[in-house]
Write an enzyme that holds these catalytic residues in place. Sequence first.
Site, short mmCIF file in Angstrom:
data_model
loop_
_atom_site.label_atom_id
_atom_site.label_comp_id
_atom_site.label_asym_id
_atom_site.label_seq_id
_atom_site.Cartn_x
_atom_site.Cartn_y
_atom_site.Cartn_z
CB SER A 147 -0.84 -0.02 1.29
OG SER A 147 -1.40 1.26 1.54
CE1 TYR A 160 -4.34 -1.95 5.22
CE2 TYR A 160 -3.08 0.03 4.70
CZ TYR A 160 -3.85 -1.04 4.29
OH TYR A 160 -4.13 -1.22 2.96
P1 NAD Z 1 -11.55 -6.11 0.53
O1 NAD Z 1 -12.08 -5.97 1.91
O2 NAD Z 1 -12.45 -5.84 -0.63
O3 NAD Z 1 -10.92 -7.55 0.31
C1 NAD Z 1 -10.13 -8.18 1.29
C2 NAD Z 1 -10.03 -9.65 0.98
O4 NAD Z 1 -9.26 -10.28 2.02
C3 NAD Z 1 -11.40 -10.34 0.99
O5 NAD Z 1 -11.43 -11.35 0.00
C4 NAD Z 1 -11.45 -10.97 2.37
O6 NAD Z 1 -12.31 -12.10 2.46
C5 NAD Z 1 -10.00 -11.36 2.54
N1 NAD Z 1 -9.67 -11.63 3.93
C6 NAD Z 1 -9.78 -10.82 5.01
N2 NAD Z 1 -9.41 -11.47 6.13
C7 NAD Z 1 -9.03 -12.72 5.75
C8 NAD Z 1 -8.55 -13.86 6.43
N3 NAD Z 1 -8.39 -13.88 7.75
N4 NAD Z 1 -8.27 -14.96 5.71
C9 NAD Z 1 -8.45 -14.99 4.36
N5 NAD Z 1 -8.91 -13.94 3.66
C10 NAD Z 1 -9.19 -12.82 4.35
O7 NAD Z 1 -10.27 -5.14 0.50
P2 NAD Z 1 -9.32 -4.63 -0.69
O8 NAD Z 1 -9.38 -3.15 -0.64
O9 NAD Z 1 -9.58 -5.34 -1.94
O10 NAD Z 1 -7.91 -5.05 -0.08
C11 NAD Z 1 -7.06 -6.02 -0.67
C12 NAD Z 1 -5.61 -5.68 -0.33
O11 NAD Z 1 -5.26 -4.43 -0.93
C13 NAD Z 1 -5.33 -5.52 1.16
O12 NAD Z 1 -4.08 -6.09 1.48
C14 NAD Z 1 -5.29 -4.01 1.34
O13 NAD Z 1 -4.49 -3.65 2.44
C15 NAD Z 1 -4.65 -3.60 0.03
N6 NAD Z 1 -4.86 -2.20 -0.32
C16 NAD Z 1 -6.11 -1.69 -0.49
C17 NAD Z 1 -6.26 -0.36 -0.83
C18 NAD Z 1 -7.61 0.27 -1.05
O14 NAD Z 1 -7.68 1.50 -1.19
N7 NAD Z 1 -8.68 -0.49 -1.13
C19 NAD Z 1 -5.13 0.45 -1.01
C20 NAD Z 1 -3.88 -0.11 -0.82
C21 NAD Z 1 -3.75 -1.44 -0.48
#
Ligand code: NAD
Length: 265
Positions: A147, A160
């Site tokens: 991130s 985080y």
């Molecule tokens: P999201 O909530 O849409 O998806 C998260 C996924 O992780 C889901 O499939 C969920 O079921 C899974 N998950 C959560 N806990 C879990 C566990 N204990 N075991 C197995 N699976 C688990 O979120 P997202 O925004 O798509 O995030 C995905 C990644 O991208 C994360 O690592 C997040 O930190 C990173 N990220 C997101 C953003 C953003 O702006 N959305 C920005 C930078 C980084």
Amino acid sequence: MANTGALSGKNAIITGSTSGIGLAIAHVLASKGCNIMVNGMGDKATIDGIIAELPKKYGVKTIYDGADMSKPADIRNMVADCEKNLGSVDILVNNAGIQFTATVEEFPEEKWDAIIAINLSASFHAIKAALPRMRKRDFGRIINIASVHGLVASQHKIAYVAAKHGIVGLTKVVALEAAEANITCNAICPGWVHTPLVQKQIEDKAKEGNISVEKATANLLGEKQPNKRFVKPENIGAIIAFLCGEDGAAMTGEILTIDGGWTAQ
Ligand code: NAD
């Protein structure tokens, strides 16, 4: 019909691919012919829908493993199951993640532990299990979804930010240790992407400030992301497809930002 795309015959584990960025990555890699092991939480109907849709749309094999990323034994079994059922682990995308916001003084210990386990330690356990399998076949592509918070900080995100900075360091160590094999390890640092993880933060801010969700969305983007637009999850998938292909073979230990200018400031 079998998919003969650039990644046909490759097998990928994508953690947290039942939603958001992970699901978009699954679609992009599957569209290039890659077989997919889906992982993540969610209701049965959603998961069944995903594992039916990917083969139908892209002609690839798709299986599901419900490993809980906070449990190292689950993670090891997931990696072993991928090899057993798809034949190899060629691509590992460590994407599963959670968020919680509070000041340091108010941050619950159990939230700290869960975020460090899921957002940082899970990648270590998955890589540790996948790497010997990749070495055996002299091919591997590891992509860690970090991130912008792997590079800079924001208030109220102690766990985080710590986990994502950890992912950046972990990525570089794996890249160095695997450099002489045909195995690369890179991290991607997105800015704001409109997923359920971010929608919750927007709704919390709307409630806190007694403002509309639209205003809270504009504030969120305006505060950090200079282009004031969300990053599209499929654009992250496209970077991963590039890293997995021949043109990405010499890129390793890279920390790639896709953040609308966030970290240029
Ligand atoms: P999201 O909530 O849409 O998806 C998260 C996924 O992780 C889901 O499939 C969920 O079921 C899974 N998950 C959560 N806990 C879990 C566990 N204990 N075991 C197995 N699976 C688990 O979120 P997202 O925004 O798509 O995030 C995905 C990644 O991208 C994360 O690592 C997040 O930190 C990173 N990220 C997101 C953003 C953003 O702006 N959305 C920005 C930078 C980084």
